[in-house]
Scaffold this active site. Structure first.
Site: not given
Ligand code: GLC
Length: 745
Positions: A260, A456
Site C-alpha cells: 500500500d 482514510e
Molecule cells: C491508499 C489506501 C489503499 C489504496 C491505495 C491506492 O493509501 O490505503 O486502500 O488502494 O492507497 O490509492
C-alpha cells in the site's frame, strides 16, 4: 529477462509521478492512479482519456525491454468512482446493511464493466476489513462487523469483478482483477487509529479479521494488498510469517501481493525508497507512487548483492506475469478493454438505485410519519438535502471527495431532488431548502444531516459523537415548534452517537453513504400514487449503534441486525442524550492542524511571501510545507476558545513537524498574547529530522496569554529561508515538558 527487467516488474508507480517514456529506462511492471491522480492531471477526465493514458503506458511497455505490458490499477471501491458519469454505488457499509450477497455479485459485475469501459483492468477492491472500533476513518469501507457476512461478500464481489476463473482461459473483456485488502486486521487497530497497531490474539486475528481472505482466494482473487497497519507491533509490510507463511503458504494464495502507498517505508529499517525486507517478507509488487526510482535502484542493488534471493525475485515476477496472462495482456491476442458504452448504463443505475433502497436502515418511525403520504406538502432541508458530496463520501472523483461539483454526477440525483420528484409525481408539493425556508407550511420535513466526506485517516475520530451543528439543531427545533413532523436522514460512514437528534426526530433513517442514486431513498420514503412506497425498508444494522459517544461500545442503543420496516412498526421512546465525552473540548477544537489540513472552525492565514502546499510526509498528503520566501508569519485563526482548563492541567501545545531548512534568525511562536522563541527548542535539531515539539500552555499563560479566550492558537514568525513541513499541531494533555522557552524580546 534480465535482472533489471525482473526487478522492474516488482515496482508500481503513480501516474502523477511518471510518464510513459520513463518506462524505456525503468522497466516497471505496474502503474496506478491513486485517489488524487487523474489522466494528464485531470481528475475529471473522460473514460476515453483514461483509456488513452493506459494505452500509452501499455504501448511503451510492450515496445521496450522485455516487452512485458504494464498492469494498470485504480481504486474503484464503490463503483468506478474516479469517473464522472460512472455509476457510484453505496459505500461498503451500506451494502453490508443490505445483507444481499447476490446483489453484491451484480454490483461487482457492473463495476468491472465500467472499469473495463475506461480501459483499466485492475481495481483495489474489495476491502475485507472487519472494523471493530468505529472511530476508524475507514469504517465505511468495511461491509460489517460480522466476519461471516464479510466472507460471503468477499466471494460475491470477487466473482462479480473477475468472473469464475477457468484454467487456460483469460478473463472476459468486461472483467477486471480484484484485490482483497488490506491484509490483515486493518480494521482491528487500537482506538481505530488508521495505520495503527492491532494488539490482539492470534485467535481474534483469525476469527474476526481473516475470514474474508480464504473466501476471496477460493473465488480466485488475483491480488491481495498488504495493510499499512501492524499486528502486535509488527508492520505487515515486513511480516513474513503472515504474508508468506500464512497468506501464500497455508491459504494457498497464488496471485500477486501488492503493497500500500509507500507502506513498505513504515517497516523498521526501511524507507519509502528502499525496503528489501518487504520483498523478502513476501511482497511481490511495491506500491511506490513517487518513490519508484529509488525503489528500483535499491531493489536492484539488493538483488545483485543477494540481500534478495534470485528465487524470491523469480517467484514475485512469476506471480505478476500470471496475473497479466490471466487478464489477457500478454501474447498476441490482447483483450480489448475501453468500451465507454459500458459506463453509466440504465441497468447499472437501476442496480445502484436498488442497492440504495436496500441499504437504508429505519431506526425510528413514530406514528407512522413514514412513508410520506401521497399528495403531501414536503420540505427537504439540511446541509445534505442537495449535496452529492455528502451522499457519496470519500473516494469519489478525488481521494477525499470534498471538492466535487454537481456536474461531476450527470447520472445521479441528490436525495432532495429525488424526494421532490417523487412527491410531485404523487400529486404533492415539495420544497428543497438547506436552511429550511418554505412558503406554504409543509406537513413533514425531511432533514438530511451527517458527516462531511473523508477518506482514510482523515476520518479518524476522537469519539463516536456526531456533533450536530448549532444551525442544524436550531433548524429541527424551529420546524418542530411549528408542528411540522421531522424525518432525519443521517448520512455517515459509521454508526454514531446521535441521541438528541433521534429524540428530536419523529423518524430517523441511517442512510450511510448511498452514492449517486438518491432515487433509491425516495423509493422507500415516499408513497406513490397507490399510497404505498415502492419499497419497504430492508436494511439491518451491520454494526451496533452506540448509546453514547464512548468507544469501544459497551452497551448499544440498537444491536447489530436491528431495523424497522413498514410492516413491523415500533414506537421509540426517549433515548440517552449524554455523550459521555466533553464535546466542548472535542478534538476539533484542540486540533489546529491535522495531517496537514486545517479543520473547521480554524483557518490558515499566511503572509503573501510564504508559499505552502500539501506534501506526503509519511502518507498521502499528510502534511503541509511552508517556505518563508521573506520574513513573515503563518497564523491559525478562529473563534476564541477557552484553553484555561488545559493550561492549568499541564497540557502542552504539540507541533509534529520537520525542519527542512533551519532559520538564520529567531523563530517565534505566538499563542494569544504571548510570544516565545523556539530557537532553544529546535535550534539544535538537525534539518530534516521529524520533531514533536512540546510547549506547555502554562508557558504562554506565564508570558501573558489570556488562556480563557484564545483566538489565535498558533502563529509562527520566521526569517527568510526557513522551511518547515507541518503534519499536526494539537493540544495534548501531556505533562508539562520542562522549562519554558524564552519569552521573545
Ligand atoms: C491508499 C489506501 C489503499 C489504496 C491505495 C491506492 O493509501 O490505503 O486502500 O488502494 O492507497 O490509492
Amino acid at each position: 529477462m534480465t535482472l533489471e527487467q525482473k526487478v522492474g516488474q516488482l515496482i508500481q508507480a503513480d501516474i502523477s509521478s511518471i510518464k510513459p517514456s520513463d518506462l524505456q529506462q525503468y522497466p516497471l511492471g505496474s502503474i496506478l492512479a491513486g485517489g488524487n491522480s487523474g489522466p494528464y492531471g485531470n481528475e475529471r477526465a473522460s473514460a476515453a482519456k483514461w483509456a488513452e493514458l493506459v494505452g500509452e503506458f501499455r504501448e511503451v511497455s510492450r515496445n521496450s525491454g522485455a516487452g512485458i505490458p504494464i498492469l494498470f490499477g485504480v481504486d474503484a471501491v464503490h463503483g468506478h468512482s474516479n469517473l464522472p458519469g460512472a455509476t457510484i454505488f453505496p459505500h461498503n457499509i451500506g451494502l453490508g446493511a443490505a445483507n444481499d450477497p447476490v446483489m453484491i455479485r451484480r454490483i461487482g459485475e457492473a463495476t468491472a464493466a465500467e472499469i473495463s469501459g475506461s480501459g483499466i483492468e485492475w481495481t483495489f477492491a474489495p476491502t475485507l476489513a472487519v472494523p471493530q472500533d468505529l472511530r476508524w476513518g475507514r469504517s465505511y469501507e468495511g461491509y460489517a462487523a460480522d466476519p461471516t457476512l464479510v466472507a460471503k461478500y468477499a466471494t460475491a464481489m470477487t466473482l462479480g469483478l473477475q468472473g469464475k476463473l477457468e484454467s487456460g482461459k483469460v478473463l472476459d473483456a468486461k472483467k477486471v482483477a480484484a484485490t482483497a485488502k488490506h491484509f490483515l486486521a486493518d480494521g482491528g487497530t487500537a482506538d481505530g487509529r488508521d495505520q495503527g497497531d492491532a494488539r490482539i490474539s492470534e485467535k481474534e486475528l483469525i476469527e474476526k479479521h481473516a475470514q474474508g481472505y480464504p473466501a476471496a482466494i477460493d473465488a480466485g482473487a488475483l491480488s491481495v494488498m498488504v495493510s499499512f497497519s501492524s499486528w502486535n507491533g509488527a508492520k505487515h509490510h515486513g511480516n513474513k510469517s503472515l504474508v508468506t507463511d500464512v497468506l501464500k503458504g497455508r491459504m494457498g494464495f497464488a496471485g500477486l501481493v501488492v503493497g500500500d502507498w509507500n507502506g513498505h517505508g513504515q517497516v523498521p529499517g526501511c524507507s519509502a525508497g528502499a525496503c528489501p525486507d518487504a520483498i523478502n517478507a513476501g511482497l511481490d509488487l511495491f506500491m511506490a507512487p513517487d518513490s519508484w526510482k529509488k525503489v528500483y535502484d535499491s531493489t536492484l542493488a539488493a538483488a545483485r548483492d543477494g540481500t534478495i534471493a534470485a528465487a524470491r525475485i523469480d517467484d514475485a515476477v512469476r506471480r505478476i506475469l500470471r496475473v497479466k496472462f490471466k487478464l489477457g495482456l500478454m501474447g498476441d491476442t490482447l483483450t480489448q478493454r475501453g468500451d465507454p458504452a459500458l459506463i453509466g448504463t440504465a441497468d447499472h443505475l437501476e442496480l445502484a438505485r436498488e442497492a440504495v433502497a436496500k441499504s437504508l436502515v429505519l431506526l425510528k418511525n413514530n406514528d407512522g410519519v413514514l412513508p410520506i403520504r401521497k399528495g403531501a406538502n414536503v420540505l427537504i432541508a439540511g446541509p445534505g438535502a442537495d449535496n452529492m458530496a455528502m451522499q457519496a463520501g470519500g473516494w469519489t472523483i478525488s481521494w477525499q471527495g470534498t471538492d466535487t461539483k454537481p456536474e461531476d454526477f450527470p447520472n445521479g440525483q441528490t436525495i432532495g431532488r429525488a424526494i421532490s420528484d417523487a412527491v410531485r409525481t404523487s400529486g404533492g408539493i415539495a420544497t428543497i431548502s438547506a436552511d429550511g425556508r418554505f412558503e406554504a407550511k409543509p406537513e413533514v420535513a425531511v432533514v438530511v444531516v451527517g458527516e462531511r466526506p473523508y477518506a482514510e485517516f482523515e476520518g479518524d475520530a476522537p469519539d463516536l459523537a456526531y456533533r450536530t451543528s448549532p444551525a442544524d439543531e436550531e433548524l429541527i427545533a424551529r420546524l418542530k415548534s411549528q408542528g411540522i413532523r421531522v424525518v432525519v436522514v443521517f448520512l455517515s460512514g459509521r454508526p454514531m452517537f446521535t441521541g438528541k437528534l433521534i429524540n428530536q426526530a419523529d423518524a430517523f433513517v441511517a442512510a450511510w453513504l448511498p452514492g449517486t442514486q438518491g432515487n433509491g431513498v425516495a423509493d422507500v420514503l415516499v408513497a406513490a400514487a397507490d399510497g404505498k412506497a415502492a419499497r419497504d425498508f430492508a436494511g439491518r444494522l451491520p454494526f451496533v449503534w452506540p448509546a453514547n459517544a464512548l468507544s469501544p461500545i459497551s452497551k448499544p442503543l440498537f444491536p447489530m441486525g436491528y431495523g424497522l420496516t413498514y410492516t413491523k412498526p415500533s414506537h421509540l421512546g426517549p433515548v440517552n442524550e449524554k455523550a459521555g465525552v466533553d464535546l466542548t473540548l472535542s478534538s476539533h477544537i484542540s486540533n489546529f492542524v491535522v495531517r496537514g489540513k486545517i479543520p473547521a472552525p480554524w483557518r490558515l492565514d499566511v503572509d503573501g511571501a510564504i508559499s505552502t502546499r500539501p506534501v506526503d510526509l509519511s502518507a498521502q498528503e499528510d502534511a503541509r510545507k511552508f517556505t518563508w520566501n521573506t520574513d513573515g508569519k503563518m497564523t491559525i485563526n478562529g473563534p476564541a476558545v477557552d484553553l484555561l482548563k488545559q493550561s492549568e492541567s499541564g497540557a502542552a501545545l504539540m507541533i509534529d513537524w520537520r525542519i527542512d531548512q533551519p532559520a538564520k534568525g529567531p523563530v517565534l511562536l505566538t499563542v494569544g498574547e504571548a510570544t516565545l522563541t523556539l530557537q532553544d527548542l529546535i535550534g539544535a535539531k538537525s534539518a530534516g529530522s521529524l520533531l514533536n515539539t512540546y510547549i506547555p500552555l502554562s508557558c504562554f499563560a506565564k508570558a501573558g496569554a489570556k488562556m480563557k479566550t484564545v483566538a489565535m492558537p498558533l502563529r509562527i514568525a520566521a526569517p527568510k529561508g526557513f522551511v518547515a513541513t507541518i503534519r499536526n499541531v494539537r493540544i495534548e494533555a501531556k505533562g508539562s515538558a520542562g522549562a519554558c522557552p524564552a519569552v521573545a524580546k
